[in-house]
Design a protein around this motif. Sequence first.
Motif, PDB file in Angstrom:
ATOM      1  N   TYR A 150       2.951   7.704   1.147  1.00 30.98           N
ATOM      2  CA  TYR A 150       4.072   7.210   1.945  1.00 30.98           C
ATOM      3  C   TYR A 150       4.224   5.705   1.813  1.00 30.98           C
ATOM      4  O   TYR A 150       3.241   4.983   1.712  1.00 30.98           O
ATOM      5  CB  TYR A 150       3.856   7.563   3.416  1.00 30.98           C
ATOM      6  N   ILE A 151       5.487   5.285   1.847  1.00 25.75           N
ATOM      7  CA  ILE A 151       5.819   3.862   1.823  1.00 25.75           C
ATOM      8  C   ILE A 151       7.011   3.660   2.768  1.00 25.75           C
ATOM      9  O   ILE A 151       7.862   4.539   2.889  1.00 25.75           O
ATOM     10  CB  ILE A 151       6.131   3.390   0.385  1.00 25.75           C
ATOM     11  N   ARG A 152       7.032   2.534   3.445  1.00 25.80           N
ATOM     12  CA  ARG A 152       8.145   2.220   4.346  1.00 25.80           C
ATOM     13  C   ARG A 152       9.455   2.229   3.567  1.00 25.80           C
ATOM     14  O   ARG A 152       9.548   1.633   2.493  1.00 25.80           O
ATOM     15  CB  ARG A 152       7.954   0.845   4.970  1.00 25.80           C
ATOM     16  N   GLN A 153      10.454   2.905   4.102  1.00 23.63           N
ATOM     17  CA  GLN A 153      11.743   3.018   3.441  1.00 23.63           C
ATOM     18  C   GLN A 153      12.378   1.648   3.207  1.00 23.63           C
ATOM     19  O   GLN A 153      13.030   1.427   2.191  1.00 23.63           O
ATOM     20  CB  GLN A 153      12.655   3.906   4.298  1.00 23.63           C
TER      21      GLN A 153
ATOM     22  N   PRO B 186       0.824  -1.210   0.000  1.00 21.10           N
ATOM     23  CA  PRO B 186       0.000   0.000   0.000  1.00 21.10           C
ATOM     24  C   PRO B 186       0.861   1.264   0.000  1.00 21.10           C
ATOM     25  O   PRO B 186       1.882   1.331   0.674  1.00 21.10           O
ATOM     26  CB  PRO B 186      -0.805  -0.109   1.294  1.00 21.10           C
ATOM     27  N   LEU B 187       0.441   2.241  -0.774  1.00 19.72           N
ATOM     28  CA  LEU B 187       0.966   3.598  -0.725  1.00 19.72           C
ATOM     29  C   LEU B 187      -0.044   4.332   0.149  1.00 19.72           C
ATOM     30  O   LEU B 187      -1.231   4.371  -0.183  1.00 19.72           O
ATOM     31  CB  LEU B 187       1.011   4.186  -2.133  1.00 19.72           C
ATOM     32  N   THR B 188       0.397   4.853   1.292  1.00 25.62           N
ATOM     33  CA  THR B 188      -0.552   5.335   2.290  1.00 25.62           C
ATOM     34  C   THR B 188      -0.631   6.860   2.383  1.00 25.62           C
ATOM     35  O   THR B 188       0.275   7.571   1.947  1.00 25.62           O
ATOM     36  CB  THR B 188      -0.217   4.759   3.681  1.00 25.62           C
ATOM     37  N   ALA B 189      -1.702   7.318   2.995  1.00 24.86           N
ATOM     38  CA  ALA B 189      -1.953   8.745   3.136  1.00 24.86           C
ATOM     39  C   ALA B 189      -1.084   9.399   4.207  1.00 24.86           C
ATOM     40  O   ALA B 189      -0.861  10.603   4.167  1.00 24.86           O
ATOM     41  CB  ALA B 189      -3.436   8.977   3.458  1.00 24.86           C
ATOM     42  N   SER B 190      -0.587   8.613   5.160  1.00 24.90           N
ATOM     43  CA  SER B 190       0.276   9.178   6.207  1.00 24.90           C
ATOM     44  C   SER B 190       1.345   8.166   6.614  1.00 24.90           C
ATOM     45  O   SER B 190       1.306   7.016   6.203  1.00 24.90           O
ATOM     46  CB  SER B 190      -0.541   9.607   7.421  1.00 24.90           C
TER      47      SER B 190
ATOM     48  N   ASP C 224      -4.801   4.806   5.760  1.00 25.73           N
ATOM     49  CA  ASP C 224      -5.601   4.516   4.566  1.00 25.73           C
ATOM     50  C   ASP C 224      -4.721   4.478   3.315  1.00 25.73           C
ATOM     51  O   ASP C 224      -3.907   5.382   3.093  1.00 25.73           O
ATOM     52  CB  ASP C 224      -6.682   5.576   4.372  1.00 25.73           C
ATOM     53  N   PRO C 225      -4.880   3.454   2.478  1.00 24.64           N
ATOM     54  CA  PRO C 225      -4.104   3.399   1.241  1.00 24.64           C
ATOM     55  C   PRO C 225      -4.614   4.406   0.206  1.00 24.64           C
ATOM     56  O   PRO C 225      -5.817   4.603   0.065  1.00 24.64           O
ATOM     57  CB  PRO C 225      -4.293   1.973   0.749  1.00 24.64           C
TER      58      PRO C 225
END
Length: 83
Positions: free
Chosen positions: A67-70, A26-30, A36-37
């Motif tokens: 946002y995505i986890r680095q 998921p690419l997330t809102a925060s 939320d994706p």
Amino acid sequence: RIVEEGRTAQVLPWDVKADKPRPQVPLTASRTEGSDPVAIIEAGVIADVITCDGSWCFVVVDQYRGYIRQAKLWGVYAGEMVE
């Protein structure tokens, strides 16, 4: 879409296998787990890196921003700050 010189990163390239479906992230809102994706991104996709705080990166993939986890990106170092 015009992207000025900047960083790019690939999403989970180590999980792309020729004989298996590509995992999705998921690419997330925060910058929080369970946020939320905004979109679902497939492993192997190239993202334009806008910023990274050492844990999360704010990226652009096509028309989606989020946002995505680095740790899920190849092209930015673990803990690296990108501004």
